[in-house]
Design a protein around this motif. Structure first.
Motif, PDB file in Angstrom:
ATOM      1  N   ILE B 302       1.174  -1.030   0.290  1.00 25.42           N
ATOM      2  CA  ILE B 302      -0.070   0.262  -0.267  1.00 25.42           C
ATOM      3  C   ILE B 302       0.703   1.284   0.704  1.00 25.42           C
ATOM      4  O   ILE B 302       0.727   2.153  -0.816  1.00 25.42           O
ATOM      5  CB  ILE B 302      -0.982  -0.329   1.569  1.00 25.42           C
ATOM      6  CG1 ILE B 302      -2.019  -1.134   0.726  1.00 25.42           C
ATOM      7  CG2 ILE B 302      -1.615   1.433   1.626  1.00 25.42           C
ATOM      8  CD1 ILE B 302      -2.921  -1.604   2.166  1.00 25.42           C
ATOM      9  N   LEU B 303       1.735   1.280   0.926  1.00 25.92           N
ATOM     10  CA  LEU B 303       2.842   2.092   0.847  1.00 25.92           C
ATOM     11  C   LEU B 303       3.690   2.105  -0.037  1.00 25.92           C
ATOM     12  O   LEU B 303       2.999   3.807  -0.969  1.00 25.92           O
ATOM     13  CB  LEU B 303       4.255   2.017   1.375  1.00 25.92           C
ATOM     14  CG  LEU B 303       5.034   3.122   2.161  1.00 25.92           C
ATOM     15  CD1 LEU B 303       4.728   3.720   2.884  1.00 25.92           C
ATOM     16  CD2 LEU B 303       6.692   2.687   3.241  1.00 25.92           C
ATOM     17  N   LYS B 304       3.629   1.098  -0.714  1.00 22.32           N
ATOM     18  CA  LYS B 304       4.546   1.901  -2.592  1.00 22.32           C
ATOM     19  C   LYS B 304       3.662   2.654  -3.106  1.00 22.32           C
ATOM     20  O   LYS B 304       3.952   2.718  -4.488  1.00 22.32           O
ATOM     21  CB  LYS B 304       4.451   0.648  -2.932  1.00 22.32           C
ATOM     22  CG  LYS B 304       6.253   0.010  -2.821  1.00 22.32           C
ATOM     23  CD  LYS B 304       6.928  -1.193  -3.419  1.00 22.32           C
ATOM     24  CE  LYS B 304       5.720  -1.918  -3.520  1.00 22.32           C
ATOM     25  NZ  LYS B 304       6.265  -3.760  -4.164  1.00 22.32           N
ATOM     26  N   GLU B 305       2.048   2.084  -3.205  1.00 20.54           N
ATOM     27  CA  GLU B 305       1.538   2.800  -4.162  1.00 20.54           C
ATOM     28  C   GLU B 305       1.267   4.363  -4.246  1.00 20.54           C
ATOM     29  O   GLU B 305       0.675   4.731  -4.709  1.00 20.54           O
ATOM     30  CB  GLU B 305      -0.275   2.224  -4.372  1.00 20.54           C
ATOM     31  CG  GLU B 305       0.418   1.143  -4.564  1.00 20.54           C
ATOM     32  CD  GLU B 305      -1.018  -0.333  -5.540  1.00 20.54           C
ATOM     33  OE1 GLU B 305      -1.629   0.097  -5.593  1.00 20.54           O
ATOM     34  OE2 GLU B 305      -0.759  -1.408  -5.708  1.00 20.54           O
ATOM     35  N   THR B 306       1.070   4.704  -2.506  1.00 24.74           N
ATOM     36  CA  THR B 306       0.969   6.085  -2.388  1.00 24.74           C
ATOM     37  C   THR B 306       1.232   7.703  -3.764  1.00 24.74           C
ATOM     38  O   THR B 306       2.869   6.648  -3.540  1.00 24.74           O
ATOM     39  CB  THR B 306       1.393   5.771  -1.507  1.00 24.74           C
ATOM     40  OG1 THR B 306       1.334   5.278  -0.004  1.00 24.74           O
ATOM     41  CG2 THR B 306       1.292   7.584  -0.429  1.00 24.74           C
ATOM     42  N   PRO B 307       0.566   8.127  -4.130  1.00 23.81           N
ATOM     43  CA  PRO B 307       1.456   8.736  -4.707  1.00 23.81           C
ATOM     44  C   PRO B 307       2.279   9.530  -4.117  1.00 23.81           C
ATOM     45  O   PRO B 307       3.299   9.514  -5.107  1.00 23.81           O
ATOM     46  CB  PRO B 307       0.205   9.688  -5.180  1.00 23.81           C
ATOM     47  CG  PRO B 307      -1.107   8.955  -4.257  1.00 23.81           C
ATOM     48  CD  PRO B 307      -0.631   8.424  -3.525  1.00 23.81           C
ATOM     49  N   ALA B 308       2.820  10.213  -2.799  1.00 24.64           N
ATOM     50  CA  ALA B 308       3.999  10.470  -2.821  1.00 24.64           C
ATOM     51  C   ALA B 308       5.448   9.810  -3.118  1.00 24.64           C
ATOM     52  O   ALA B 308       6.143  10.376  -3.689  1.00 24.64           O
ATOM     53  CB  ALA B 308       4.112  11.327  -1.111  1.00 24.64           C
ATOM     54  N   THR B 318      11.631   7.110  -3.083  1.00 26.14           N
ATOM     55  CA  THR B 318      11.303   6.390  -3.649  1.00 26.14           C
ATOM     56  C   THR B 318      12.052   5.340  -3.308  1.00 26.14           C
ATOM     57  O   THR B 318      12.032   4.451  -3.438  1.00 26.14           O
ATOM     58  CB  THR B 318      11.398   6.406  -5.316  1.00 26.14           C
ATOM     59  OG1 THR B 318      10.477   7.573  -5.237  1.00 26.14           O
ATOM     60  CG2 THR B 318      10.443   5.671  -6.344  1.00 26.14           C
ATOM     61  N   GLN B 319      13.548   5.701  -3.569  1.00 27.73           N
ATOM     62  CA  GLN B 319      15.010   4.594  -3.737  1.00 27.73           C
ATOM     63  C   GLN B 319      14.553   3.868  -1.414  1.00 27.73           C
ATOM     64  O   GLN B 319      14.471   2.162  -1.521  1.00 27.73           O
ATOM     65  CB  GLN B 319      16.003   5.671  -3.697  1.00 27.73           C
ATOM     66  CG  GLN B 319      16.753   5.441  -4.249  1.00 27.73           C
ATOM     67  CD  GLN B 319      17.449   6.044  -4.886  1.00 27.73           C
ATOM     68  OE1 GLN B 319      18.469   6.663  -4.549  1.00 27.73           O
ATOM     69  NE2 GLN B 319      18.534   5.992  -6.644  1.00 27.73           N
TER      70      GLN B 319
END
Lengths: 125, 674
Positions: B302-308, B318-319
């Motif tokens: 879910i975190l990975k898909e967060t727009p930010a 992102t990294q």
């Protein structure tokens, strides 16, 4: 036939006693806990015990064991009233010396069926 | 009138037609009487008690649930019969023989002085037993220490009783007579305490502790007992005599339990079953860990898909998330690995079944196993054991011929059954091969017609004919009398496997033998799923069950009278199910041509599911729907989707079934009409 009905809930005792009357058994003693029930049993004359499982102080299982350990209690039929039926409950009930059990809620015919089944197998044994 | 037996129960079960509450009540009372026979093997009583509990459950026999409850009931009965047979085959009855030598003649009867384990005892099972027995003895010891402070604690008495009871029961199956007999005496004593007949005072606490220590010593002596036998210590006989009549033994403050216990561990040595550096962890803790890691994987997804995080300008964030992602994945693999156990135990148990069955049916069978080290999620190993047992039984009963038949067919008199396990990707394959007569097409067809499953076998491909074995109702009724068919048929085997997303495949060649393959996922914890949209709802279809996706064109769609809609493609006709209609999702009826058709299922059990849109693939942690919702037709559970919302997981097999009830024609007729 004289019944002994053991339950900590007065309402539940009433329900059981009424059910018994509906199926032609109108001689029933009542006890509100295991100790009182043992006392009543000790007086003699009780031919059939119907007990709740889940009671404070002395559980129905403990009560059943005490009855079985009683000099007059080896063969008196014990029917347990309970709300749960799982493997452990069933085996515990058997191990405590209970003859059969009936699940709440039950109807008078179901109660009759259980009582008759116990009496039949007791007669056969 | 003699008390009813398990055979009466089986007969009463056969009389249980769906909807017949009276027959079920009769069965329930018979089962209860059988459970009341405390001399039966405890495993059998467990299964019987399960059956009683099921019959007591009014919800289980509501019209919608009845069919599956009857199957479950059959399974419980089958297990009970099986355990009873195993107990009988093991020679002694669990309680009876251990009791006889001592009853009525305290101290005077023959108490064993020598501990030896027969050469054919099952080493793997004994290894399991050693581990388990140590666990129980630890529990018992802790409970005994609690009892020193509170002698009336019934729960603790129960713990001690249970330890002795379980050790007695298990060891009697394993040829560990000396242990079984000793544990039996200890159990008896604690049973009297538990029953209020004996107080936990005087010599009883000390005897209990010494009994625990003696059992530890006996277990430590197992390797020596296997290697040729050991002399039992005098303590063995002394304790047995004392436990028979604890009141006759004077309480001896001169031998305080602490001393006996301090001396004992030296003799008992470290637990032999555990390699050094091994830590025992409670199974529930492990399950909880795996579950939490599953949640972590999802939360991280879910975190990975967060727009930010996906924002290109936020490179550093992102990294870091990607870095964490790698760790999360490794953690997931590690956690799942923790729960993996080898199949060895499940395979070895079969050896005995084959031996017994072969002996009974006058057949000669060599049983070989391979790939015992193949690992599988702990929760799955138990689930695969039953289907395997069924298949092995079928192989001995129906596959392997009698020696004379084999010789006449130019084969060696001795048949071979081989079970091999291996891992293939994220699946485990267990293959059971026999060199018997093979599946007999004509016999299967005749039986299926007799059972009303098909009207004719003409033109049916072999694979479809073999599939009939798995059809509900194929192998029941009259099979009740033979060894393998005691009411539980191959349909149950398949159902149990489907429940864990496993599959079965059959190959067979007349005269040469058959190969049954069970395919299982490595773990149940995580599923690859296709997320689909139906109106505003989202569902997950296990990817493993999807064959292909089709964008429908008008010429592919047919409507058959009385059979609903069909998908015709590539010479094949499949029933078509609109999920919106099937799952009763409100909204305007969608245009078939605007959506997607997902072909799901296996072999001849396939269906085309109409959905509005494919949303993508995702790993999900499947969760049951919860008791308040219970079982819902067409759904196996739920999972949390990438955006945190809940998606329901579709039960492909039930949907296949549903498509058939919409199409009353025989199942195979439609797919091959073209």
């Amino acid at each position: 036939m004289r019944f002994l009905v053991v339950d900590d809930s007065a309402t539940m005792r009433r329900i059981i006693v009424n059910s018994l009357a509906r199926i032609g058994h109108d001689d029933a003693l009542e006890a509100g806990d295991g100790a009182a029930a043992l006392e009543a049993f000790d007086q003699g004359g009780v031919q059939f015990i119907i007990t709740d499982w889940n009671m404070p102080q002395m559980s129905g299982l403990d009560f059943a064991r005490r009855v079985r350990a009683h000099p007059k209690g080896a063969t008196v039929p014990i029917l347990m009233v309970t709300t749960r039926s799982a493997r452990e409950d069933i085996l515990a009930a058997v191990d405590a010396g209970v003859n059969n059990y009936v699940l709440k809620p039950f109807t008078p015919p179901v109660l009759k069926e259980k009582i008759d089944a116990i009496l039949t197998s007791a007669a056969a044994a | 009138m003699t008390p009813p037996t398990i055979d009466d129960a089986v007969a009463a079960f056969v009389a249980c037609e769906p909807g017949d509450a009276d027959a079920r009540r009769r069965l329930r009372e018979i089962l209860w009487s059988v459970v009341c026979d405390r001399s039966l093997a405890s495993e059998a009583r467990n299964a019987l008690a399960d059956a009683v509990a099921l019959l007591d459950d009014p919800a289980a026999f509501a019209p919608a649930a009845e069919a599956s409850s009857l199957v479950l009931l059959r399974l419980h009965l089958e297990v009970a019969v099986d355990r009873l047979e195993m107990a009988a085959a093991g020679g002694a009855t669990v309680n009876g023989s251990a009791r006889t030598p001592t009853d009525g003649a305290p101290g005077g009867a023959a108490v064993a002085t020598w501990f030896e384990i027969p050469g054919d005892a099952d080493g793997a099972l004994i290894g399991d037993f050693v581990g388990e027995a140590h666990e129980f003895l630890e529990v018992a010891e802790a409970a005994l220490l609690r009892l020193e402070g509170a002698p009336d604690d019934a729960e603790s008495v129960n713990d001690v009783f249970r330890a002795f009871h379980t050790i007695k029961g298990t060891s009697s199956f394993l040829g560990l007579g000396a242990i079984a007999s000793f544990a039996h005496h200890a159990e008896d004593m604690l049973g009297r305490v538990r029953g209020g007949e004996l107080a936990f005072t005087g010599t009883v606490p000390e005897l209990s502790l010494r009994a625990v220590d003696q059992l530890k010593a006996l277990i430590a002596a197992i390797p020596a007992a296997r290697a040729g036998g050991v002399e039992l210590s005098p303590e063995y006989a002394v304790l047995i005599a004392a436990m028979e009549d604890p009141l006759a033994v004077p309480a001896s403050p001169a031998t305080p339990s602490a001393e006996a216990r301090a001396a004992a561990p030296a003799a008992a040595a470290p637990a032999p079953g555990l390699p050094e550096g091994t830590v025992k962890v409670r199974a529930e803790k492990l399950d909880r860990l795996v579950e939490m890691v599953g949640e972590l994987v999802i939360a991280h997804g879910i975190l990975k898909e967060t727009p930010a995080v996906q924002d290109a300008s936020q490179q550093e964030l992102t990294q870091r998330v990607l870095q964490a992602d790698k760790i999360v994945r490794e953690l997931q693999e590690l956690a799942l690995g923790l729960r993996m156990v080898p199949l060895r135990g499940a395979l070895t148990k079969l050896t005995r079944i084959v031996r017994d069955l072969a002996a009974r049916s006058g057949k000669q069978v060599v049983f070989e196993t391979a790939g015992e080290d193949t690992e599988l999620d702990r929760t799955l190993v138990d689930l695969v054991a039953d289907p395997l047992m069924h298949m092995v039984r079928n192989a001995v009963d129906h596959g392997i011929e009698t020696p004379s038949e084999r010789l006449a067919a130019g084969k060696p008199a001795m048949g071979t059954i081989r079970v091999e396990a291996r891992q293939a990707g994220d699946r485990v394959l267990v293959r059971l091969r026999d060199d018997g007569r093979g599946l007999q097409r004509s016999k299967i067809i005749a039986k299926a017609i007799e059972r009303g499953l098909i009207t004719s076998g003409e033109g049916m491909p072999d694979a479809a004919v073999f599939e009939l074995i798995f059809a509900p109702g194929f192998s029941t009724a009259d099979a009740i009398t033979d060894v393998s068919g005691r009411g539980v048929g191959m349909d149950v085997v398949r159902r149990n496997l489907l429940a864990i997303r496993g599959r079965t495949l059959i190959e067979s060649e007349p005269g040469k033998g058959s190969v049954f393959t069970i395919e299982l996922p490595l773990t149940l914890a995580i599923t690859d799923g296709m997320v689909v949209r139906v109106q505003g709802e989202r569902f997950i279809i296990p990817t493993a069950r999807i064959r292909r996706c089709v964008r429908p064109a008008p010429e592919m769609l047919r409507t058959a009278l009385g059979r609903g809609e069909l998908l015709q493609q590539g010479g094949e006709v499949l029933p078509l199910l609109r999920l919106q209609r099937e799952l009763r999702i409100p909204g305007p009826s969608a245009d078939l041509l605007a959506g997607i058709l997902i072909v799901a299922g296996d072999g001849h059990n396939r269906v085309a599911l109409h959905v509005d849109e494919l949303l993508g693939q995702q790993q999900v942690v499947a969760k049951p729907l919860g008791e308040s919702i219970g079982r819902v037709r067409g759904l196996t559970g739920g999972a949390i989707l990438g955006d945190g919302r809940v998606g329901l997981i579709l039960d492909v097999d039930e949907l296949v079934q549903a498509s058939r009830s919409a199409a009353p024609a025989p199942p195979h007729a439609a797919p091959h009409a073209a």
